[in-house]
Write an enzyme that holds these catalytic residues in place. Structure first.
Site, mmCIF file in Angstrom:
data_model
loop_
_atom_site.group_PDB
_atom_site.id
_atom_site.type_symbol
_atom_site.label_atom_id
_atom_site.label_comp_id
_atom_site.label_asym_id
_atom_site.label_seq_id
_atom_site.Cartn_x
_atom_site.Cartn_y
_atom_site.Cartn_z
ATOM 1 N N ILE A 72 0.864 -1.181 0.000
ATOM 2 C CA ILE A 72 0.000 0.000 0.000
ATOM 3 C C ILE A 72 0.901 1.231 0.000
ATOM 4 C CG2 ILE A 72 -1.698 1.345 1.337
ATOM 5 C CD1 ILE A 72 -2.915 -1.176 0.171
ATOM 6 N N GLU A 74 6.954 -14.889 3.023
ATOM 7 C CA GLU A 74 8.073 -14.478 3.844
ATOM 8 C C GLU A 74 7.893 -13.009 4.165
ATOM 9 O OE1 GLU A 74 9.351 -18.000 1.612
ATOM 10 O OE2 GLU A 74 8.741 -16.046 0.829
ATOM 11 N N ASN A 107 9.288 -6.112 10.217
ATOM 12 C CA ASN A 107 8.098 -5.493 9.632
ATOM 13 C C ASN A 107 6.863 -5.820 10.487
ATOM 14 O OD1 ASN A 107 6.077 -4.435 8.037
ATOM 15 N ND2 ASN A 107 6.869 -5.298 6.128
ATOM 16 N N TYR A 119 -0.828 -10.155 8.947
ATOM 17 C CA TYR A 119 -0.895 -11.569 8.590
ATOM 18 C C TYR A 119 -1.426 -12.413 9.748
ATOM 19 C CZ TYR A 119 1.897 -10.008 4.619
ATOM 20 O OH TYR A 119 2.341 -9.354 3.501
#
Length: 133
Positions: free
Chosen positions: A57, A89, A94, A101
């Protein structure tokens, strides 16, 4: 490619994207508004597994739920298929992506040591298709 350059340390080049568009196992989609690309995602289909290559994004639009729109679109495309797992991955640093996720049902399977060019590790994450969707 412009969005890519603002987001990633290991950037895909224009040539890499063009190769991916010609790859018969690769699928790429964009989220746009009034002709402006807000984000994009891609995945590769390998037998009964999908490997996510990108969920991106625009930097200035992050944190507004647009990644969820991309994930919903992806899951809807895969839901009635023969796909049983989705993998990816993600850099261990991050945290926003890792949290996204996890909220979408992915679990960490293992750590891939030194996975990225700069030596950073990656979490290898997996989700079963149709679970909680």
């Amino acid at each position: 490619v412009n969005i890519e350059n603002t987001l990633y340390k290991d950037k895909w080049t224009k040539e890499a994207y063009l190769r991916d568009l010609e790859n018969e196992i690769a699928y790429n989609y964009v989220l746009e508004h009034d002709g402006v690309i807000l984000g994009y995602y891609g995945f590769w289909v390998m037998f009964d597994n999908v490997d996510i290559t990108k969920v991106s994004i625009r930097k200035e639009l992050q944190g507004k739920g647009l990644s969820n729109i991309l994930m919903e679109d992806m899951f809807s495309r895969l839901y009635n298929s023969d796909i049983t797992t989705i993998t990816l991955e993600v850099r261990v640093s991050n945290e926003p992506a890792i949290n996204l996720y996890k909220k979408r049902g992915f679990s960490t399977v293992c750590v891939k040591k030194g996975y990225y060019k700069d030596g950073e590790d990656a979490y290898y994450m997996m989700k079963g298709v149709g679970v909680n969707e």
